[in-house]
Design a protein around this motif. Structure first.
Motif, mmCIF file in Angstrom:
data_model
loop_
_atom_site.group_PDB
_atom_site.id
_atom_site.type_symbol
_atom_site.label_atom_id
_atom_site.label_comp_id
_atom_site.label_asym_id
_atom_site.label_seq_id
_atom_site.Cartn_x
_atom_site.Cartn_y
_atom_site.Cartn_z
ATOM 1 N N LYS A 119 0.813 -1.218 0.000
ATOM 2 C CA LYS A 119 0.000 0.000 0.000
ATOM 3 C C LYS A 119 0.844 1.264 0.000
ATOM 4 O O LYS A 119 0.627 2.163 -0.835
ATOM 5 C CB LYS A 119 -0.946 -0.017 1.201
ATOM 6 N N PRO A 120 1.838 1.432 0.908
ATOM 7 C CA PRO A 120 2.641 2.658 0.845
ATOM 8 C C PRO A 120 3.431 2.774 -0.451
ATOM 9 O O PRO A 120 3.667 3.882 -0.941
ATOM 10 C CB PRO A 120 3.577 2.535 2.061
ATOM 11 N N ILE A 121 3.842 1.630 -1.020
ATOM 12 C CA ILE A 121 4.561 1.688 -2.294
ATOM 13 C C ILE A 121 3.646 2.216 -3.385
ATOM 14 O O ILE A 121 4.014 3.088 -4.184
ATOM 15 C CB ILE A 121 5.102 0.293 -2.673
ATOM 16 N N PHE A 122 2.388 1.702 -3.415
ATOM 17 C CA PHE A 122 1.452 2.139 -4.448
ATOM 18 C C PHE A 122 1.113 3.617 -4.295
ATOM 19 O O PHE A 122 1.037 4.363 -5.286
ATOM 20 C CB PHE A 122 0.179 1.285 -4.369
ATOM 21 N N GLU A 123 0.892 4.094 -3.069
ATOM 22 C CA GLU A 123 0.575 5.512 -2.866
ATOM 23 C C GLU A 123 1.714 6.395 -3.363
ATOM 24 O O GLU A 123 1.486 7.445 -3.968
ATOM 25 C CB GLU A 123 0.297 5.763 -1.386
ATOM 26 N N ASP A 124 2.943 5.963 -3.104
ATOM 27 C CA ASP A 124 4.090 6.743 -3.576
ATOM 28 C C ASP A 124 4.178 6.704 -5.102
ATOM 29 O O ASP A 124 4.443 7.723 -5.746
ATOM 30 C CB ASP A 124 5.372 6.190 -2.952
ATOM 31 N N ARG A 127 1.448 8.911 -6.582
ATOM 32 C CA ARG A 127 1.728 10.347 -6.433
ATOM 33 C C ARG A 127 2.870 10.788 -7.339
ATOM 34 O O ARG A 127 2.791 11.833 -7.983
ATOM 35 C CB ARG A 127 2.084 10.645 -4.974
ATOM 36 N N ARG A 128 3.933 9.987 -7.402
ATOM 37 C CA ARG A 128 5.117 10.399 -8.157
ATOM 38 C C ARG A 128 5.034 10.051 -9.642
ATOM 39 O O ARG A 128 5.484 10.825 -10.482
ATOM 40 C CB ARG A 128 6.369 9.725 -7.573
ATOM 41 N N ASN A 129 4.496 8.873 -9.959
ATOM 42 C CA ASN A 129 4.589 8.359 -11.323
ATOM 43 C C ASN A 129 3.229 8.152 -11.992
ATOM 44 O O ASN A 129 3.183 7.603 -13.089
ATOM 45 C CB ASN A 129 5.356 7.032 -11.329
ATOM 46 N N LYS A 130 2.129 8.536 -11.333
ATOM 47 C CA LYS A 130 0.780 8.378 -11.881
ATOM 48 C C LYS A 130 0.444 6.917 -12.181
ATOM 49 O O LYS A 130 -0.268 6.608 -13.143
ATOM 50 C CB LYS A 130 0.611 9.216 -13.141
#
Length: 936
Positions: A119-124, A127-130
C-alpha cells in the motif's frame, strides 16, 4: 612596360581604325525613356502580383506544413510517452521485486501482508509516477490482490499481456482495455524466487494520464474519444463515476469523450465525432476548425490495444489564429509596399536614363584606354611569373638535395645505434640461455641419474630415501628457476599486481630470518637482524612482495658469503615533504663486486660476472625482479660494493600514513613472539554463534574450535538457510550473537545473504569467511554488510580472538595442554599435517584425508573436460581447507592455480600445474589411491 609603351599601343591602334572613340549624340532621348519605362513598369507590376500570390500560396503551404509538423510532433510525443511509461514501469517493477518480504508474502499467498507492504509503495507510485493499477497474481493467473482496489480479488485474469507473460516466462507489456471499460498501458513481470516462478507483478497507467502529456505542448489541447462498440455500458458507467467531470455517454452516437482539455468542443470537431466514419477506424486527414474568433488545426490519431484493435481517437487541437492573422497582414503590407516602390522607381528611372545616355560616350573612351593599359600590364606580369617559377624550381631542387643528405646521415646513425642495441640484446639473451641451460641441465642430470639408481633392485631403503630426497630438492630448485622466469614474464607483460595491506614489518623480517637461518648455519656463517631507532608497529604495502624481495636479497648474501656473516638492519627514514619510508639494509662480507659489475647487476638475463653462474649458480633474474617489485611498491633498491669487501643492498619501501600507528622503541618489543610456545592464549567465548558454511570439513573444524572455546554453535549449509535461521531467532527474541558467513556457497552466496540480513534490519555482527584475502575482497565484504573479515585457511587463535571482540570475551589460558604445531615434513616421501600430533584434531584430520581420493578424481575428470570454471571452484575449496588441516603446500599450490586461471584463462597454462597438484595430494600421509574413481 610603362606609360610610353601604352601610348605606343594606343598610337598603333589609331592606325588600325581606333582613332575616333568619341560617341555621337543620341537622338530622341525622351522616346528611349518611354520605351524603357513602360516595359519596366509592366514587369514590376507582374512581379509584385506574382509575389503577392506566392506569399498567399506560401501561407497556405506553411499552414499545411504546420499541420503535418504538428501531427509528427504529437505522434512522436504520444509514442515517446508510451515508451517512457513502459520503461518506467519495467524499472519500477524490477525495483519492487527486489523486496524479499513481498516475494515471501506472494509465495505464501498472504494477501494481508501483501497489502500491508504494497500500500505505501502504491501511494508513492501513484503520487510520483501516476501509476493507477497495481496487481499481484498467482502462478495460475488468479488475481491475489488489486492494491488499487483491495476489495476486488479472486478472479482469473485473461488479458493478453498476462497470458503472454505466462507463455514466454518473460516480461510483457502492452495497451489493453480493463474489465471496467477503462484503457491502460500494462506491464507484467513474472516473479521468480530461487529460479522458481511464484507469481506475477502487474503495473498499469491510465491511457488518459499518458495522453495528458501531449497537452503540455505549446498552444495544444487534447480530446480523447473511445468507441462505444468496445465498451460494456454498465461496467463503464461504474468506472466513469470515479471521473471528474463524468463523461456524457449520449453526447455522440458512436464515441464517448473520456478526457478533454478544451472548454467547448469546436463545431467542426463535434461534426466529425458525430459522423459514422469515426467508428469505422478510417484515419481522417487534418482539418481546420474555426469558432469563437479562433482558427484551430484538428489532428486525428487512432489508438489501439496490443492486438491491433482500434479503441478510439485522440483529437489534438492547435491554435493557429495568430499564424493566420500574421500571414494576412504580411500579404497586405507586401502589396502596399510594392505600389509605393513602383511609383518611386518610375520617377527615379526617368531622371537617371538621361544622365546615363550622356555619360555613355565618355565611359567608352576611358574603357578603351584602360583595356590597352591592362593588356600591357598582363603581358609584363606573365613574364615575371615565368621567371619566378623558374627560380622557385631551382631553389626547391637545392633544398630537397640538402634534406636528403641530412635524412641519410640521420638514418645511418640510427641504424648504427639499433645495430649496437640488437647486438647487446643478443649477447644478453645468449648469456641468459647459457645460464638457463646450466641451471636446468645440472639438476636434471641429477634427477635422471638418481632416478636410474632407484631402478636398481639392490638399493636399500635408506639409499632409496636419500635418492628420492635428492630428486625432490633438485625439483624444487627447478621450480624456483621457472618461478623466476614466470614472475619476470608477468612483470614484462604488466600482469603482475600488487596490493596494499596493513601488517607488521617486524613479523615479515622475523619470518625471513627464520627461513634463511638454516642455509646460513649450513655454511657456517652468522645471520643477525638489528632494528635502529623507532620502528612502526604496522605499515601499509604488499607483504608478499616485500617478503619475496628480502628472501632473495638475504639468500643472495648467504650464497656469495663464504666466511663472516650477513646482517639485516631495519630503520625508519623520514624526509621533509615526503612520506616516510622503511629501509631494509642487507650487509654481507662476501666476494663483493666491481663498479662495472654493479652497472649490469639489475639487468634481466645477466649477472655481475658470467663466471658467477658456474661458481654459485642462478639465472640472473632474481635481482632484476626484486628491483622492479620494489619500484612497483613505490620504492627502490640501491647497492654499494667493493671487490673482496662484501656488499650492501638498501631496499626502501613507503610505509603509508603513520598517523596513529605506535612506534616500537625497544628491540625486545619488536621481535617478541605474539604467544609463548606451549602456553597458547585463547578467549573464553560465551554466546550463540551461527556458522554459514557449505564445506563439511570446514563445518566440523570451525565448529570444534568455537565449541572448544565455550560457544554454542548452529550450522547453516548455505546463505538462504542462514537468513531463515537468523530471522527465526530474531522473531523468537533470541537472536544469534555473531554470524560467521562464508562468501561462496550454493543457493545463496555470503554477499547476498549479508545484504539480505541487513535489509531485514539485522543489526548484529556478521564476520566474513573467505579464501579471498586481498584488500579489495575485504572491502567488498564490508560494503555488502559484513562487520569484519577472517581469511581462509582459518587461523584458530585469530578466529577466536576476532569472535571474542564481538562477544566481549577476554583472553584466558586454554584448557588442557595443546601441542605446538610442527612444520610439515617428509616421511618416506609422504606429506604430513602440521596438526598430526594434536589429539583433538585427529578425528577431523582422518575424515579429511579419507575424502582426498574423491577430490583427486574430481580434478582428473575436470582436466578431461577442460572445465576451467570447475577447476577454479575446486581450487578455491582446497585453498581454504588445506591450511585448516595443516597441509599448507596444498593451499599454496591451489592458490597459485586459481590466480593463473583468473589472470590467463587458458587451459594449457594450468594443465601441468593441476596434474602436479594431484600428484602432491597423493603424497599425503594416509592417502588411499585405491579409492580414486578416475585416472589421469
Amino acid at each position: 612596360m610603362g606609360e610610353r609603351t601604352a601610348n605606343k599601343m594606343i598610337a598603333g591602334g589609331s592606325a588600325t581604325g581606333m582613332e575616333d572613340v568619341t560617341p555621337r549624340p543620341l537622338a530622341g532621348i525622351e522616346g528611349v525613356r518611354m520605351r524603357v519605362l513602360l516595359p519596366v513598369t509592366f514587369a514590376f507590376t507582374l512581379l509584385t502580383a506574382a509575389f503577392i500570390l506566392k506569399s498567399h500560396f506560401n501561407l497556405k503551404q506553411r499552414e499545411i506544413e504546420s499541420i503535418a509538423e504538428t501531427a509528427k510532433i504529437v505522434q512522436f510525443q504520444h509514442q515517446s510517452d508510451m515508451a517512457d511509461s513502459t520503461a518506467q514501469m519495467e524499472s519500477l517493477g524490477s525495483i519492487i521485486m527486489r523486496d524479499q518480504r513481498l516475494a515471501t508474502a506472494l509465495e505464501h499467498g498472504d494477501k494481508r501482508k501483501l497489502y500491508e507492504l504494497a500500500k505505501p509503495i502504491f501511494e508513492d507510485l501513484r503520487r510520483r509516477n501516476k501509476i493507477s493499477h497495481f496487481y499481484f497474481h498467482g502462478v495460475d493467473r488468479v488475481n491475489l490482490l488489486r492494491v488499487h482496489h483491495p476489495d476486488e480479488s479472486g478472479d482469473k485474469i485473461d488479458r493478453l499481456t498476462l497470458r503472454e507473460a505466462e507463455r514466454t516466462g518473460q516480461l510483457c507489456s502492452g495497451s489493453e482495455q480493463g474489465p471496467l471499460g477503462t484503457f491502460a498501458l500494462r506491464v507484467v513481470h513474472p516473479w521468480y524466487s530461487q529460479g522458481r516462478l511464484i507469481g506475477y507483478l502487474e503495473l498499469g497507467k491510465e491511457f488518459v494520464d499518458i495522453v495528458a502529456d501531449i497537452d503540455d505542448l505549446p498552444d495544444v489541447s487534447v480530446l480523447v474519444a473511445v468507441h462505444k462498440r468496445i465498451i460494456n455500458h454498465e461496467k463503464w458507467e461504474k468506472a466513469a463515476a470515479r471521473l471528474q467531470p463524468k463523461p456524457d455517454w449520449n453526447q455522440f452516437p458512436s464515441v464517448v469523450v473520456v478526457s478533454s482539455t478544451v472548454p467547448v468542443i469546436p463545431e467542426a470537431v463535434a461534426n466529425y465525432l458525430s459522423e459514422k466514419s469515426v467508428a469505422t477506424g478510417n484515419q481522417t486527414a487534418p482539418f481546420q476548425a474555426s469558432g469563437a474568433g479562433q482558427t484551430l488545426q484538428a489532428i486525428i490519431i487512432g489508438f489501439s490495444d496490443m492486438q491491433g484493435r482500434e479503441l478510439g481517437k485522440i483529437v489534438v487541437l492547435r491554435d493557429i489564429t495568430a499564424v493566420v492573422s500574421a500571414g494576412k497582414r504580411s500579404i497586405a503590407l507586401t502589396a502596399a509596399l510594392g505600389l509605393v516602390t513602383l511609383a518611386a522607381l518610375i520617377v527615379l528611372f526617368y531622371r537617371l536614363l538621361g544622365r546615363v545616355e550622356r555619360q555613355q560616350a565618355e565611359r567608352a573612351k576611358k574603357l578603351t584606354r584602360a583595356g590597352v593599359e591592362l593588356e600591357a600590364a598582363m603581358w609584363e606580369r606573365d613574364r615575371a611569373e615565368r621567371d619566378l617559377t623558374l627560380n622557385n624550381e631551382r631553389l626547391s631542387f637545392l633544398e630537397e638535395k640538402g634534406r636528403l643528405a641530412e635524412d641519410l646521415a640521420r638514418a645511418m646513425e640510427a641504424a648504427e645505434q639499433a645495430k649496437s642495441v640488437a647486438e647487446a640484446a643478443s649477447l644478453a639473451k645468449s648469456g641468459f640461455l647459457a645460464n638457463m641451460s646450466h641451471e636446468i641441465r645440472t639438476p636434471m642430470t641429477a634427477i635422471l641419474g638418481y632416478a636410474d639408481m632407484l631402478l636398481d633392485p639392490t638399493q636399500s631403503d635408506s639409499d632409496r630415501l636419500e635418492r628420492v630426497q635428492t630428486i625432490r630438492r633438485q625439483g624444487e630448485h627447478l621450480l624456483a628457476v621457472l618461478n623466476d622466469v614466470l614472475d619476470l614474464s608477468k612483470i614484462e607483460a604488466g600482469k603482475l599486481q600488487t596490493e596494499a595491506l596493513t601488517f607488521g614489518p617486524c613479523e615479515v623480517v622475523s619470518d625471513v630470518i627464520s627461513l634463511m637461518r638454516v642455509p646460513a648455519l649450513e655454511k657456517g656463517i652468522t645471520l643477525d637482524v638489528m632494528y635502529v631507532g623507532q620502528i612502526p608497529q604496522t605499515i601499509r604495502t604488499d607483504p608478499t612482495r616485500l617478503r619475496q624481495i628480502l628472501i632473495n636479497l638475504v639468500g643472495n648474501a648467504i650464497k656469495f658469503t663464504e666466511a663472516g656473516g650477513v646482517n639485516v638492519v631495519v630503520t625508519l627514514a623520514r624526509h621533509q615533504g615526503q612520506q616516510p619510508e622503511l629501509e631494509f639494509v642487507v650487509i654481507d662480507s662476501g666476494i663483493g663486486m666491481s663498479a662495472g659489475e654493479i652497472n649490469q647487476l639489475f639487468q634481466a638475463f645477466g649477472q655481475a660476472d658470467s663466471s658467477t653462474t658456474r661458481r654459485f649458480g642462478g639465472t640472473g633474474l632474481g635481482l632484476s625482479i626484486c628491483k622492479r617489485l620494489a619500484q612497483m611498491l613505490g620504492g627502490d633498491i640501491a647497492v654499494q660494493s667493493q671487490e673482496g669487501s662484501g656488499s650492501r643492498f638498501v631496499v626502501t619501501v613507503p610505509t603509508g600514513d603513520l598517523t596513529g600507528v605506535p612506534l616500537l622503541r625497544e628491540e625486545l618489543e619488536v621481535v617478541r613472539p605474539r604467544t609463548t610456545p606451549g602456553q597458547p592464549q585463547t578467549a573464553c567465548l560465551n554466546g550463540r554463534i551461527l556458522l554459514a558454511e557449505d564445506g563439511v570439513h570446514n563445518q566440523r573444524v570451525i565448529a570444534f574450535y568455537l565449541q572448544k572455546a565455550g560457544a554454542e554453535v548452529a550450522i547453516a549449509d548455505n546463505g538462504q538457510i542462514a537468513c531463515d535461521m537468523a530471522s527465526q531467532s530474531l522473531a523468537e527474541g533470541k537472536p544469534f550473537d555473531v554470524i560467521l558467513m562464508d562468501m561462496q556457497m550454493p543457493v545463496m552466496d555470503g554477499y547476498t545473504a549479508a545484504a539480505t540480513l541487513r535489509s531485514r534490519d539485522w543489526l548484529g555482527p556478521i564476520i566474513a569467511l573467505t579464501a579471498h584475502a586481498m584488500a579489495h575482497d575485504r572491502a567488498k565484504c564490508i560494503q555488502t554488510g559484513c562487520t569484519d573479515h577472517v581469511a581462509k585457511p582459518i587461523d584458530r587463535e585469530l578466529l577466536i580472538a576476532t569472535v571474542a571482540q564481538y562477544l566481549g570475551g577476554t583472553p584466558s589460558p586454554a584448557p588442557g595442554e595443546a601441542q605446538p604445531a610442527q612444520p610439515h615434513q617428509e616421511v618416506t616421501g609422504r606429506l604430513c599435517s602440521t596438526i598430526i600430533k594434536d589429539p583433538e584434531m585427529a578425528q577431523f584430520l582422518s575424515s579429511f584425508v579419507s575424502d582426498l581420493p574423491a577430490t583427486a578424481s574430481r580434478l582428473a575428470a575436470l582436466l578431461d573436460e577442460q572445465n576451467l570454471a570447475g577447476l577454479k571452484s575446486v581450487m578455491h575449496q582446497i585453498k581454504g581447507t588445506g591450511g585448516i588441516y595443516g597441509f599448507m603446500p596444498l593451499t599454496h599450490a591451489a592458490e597459485r592455480i586459481e590466480q593463473e586461471i583468473i589472470a590467463d584463462g587458458q587451459f594449457e597454462t594450468v594443465e601441468n600445474d593441476v596434474i602436479a597438484l594431484i600428484d602432491l595430494i597423493r603424497t599425503v600421509q594416509g592417502y588411499d589411491r585405491s579409492q580414486e574413481t578416475a585416472q589421469i
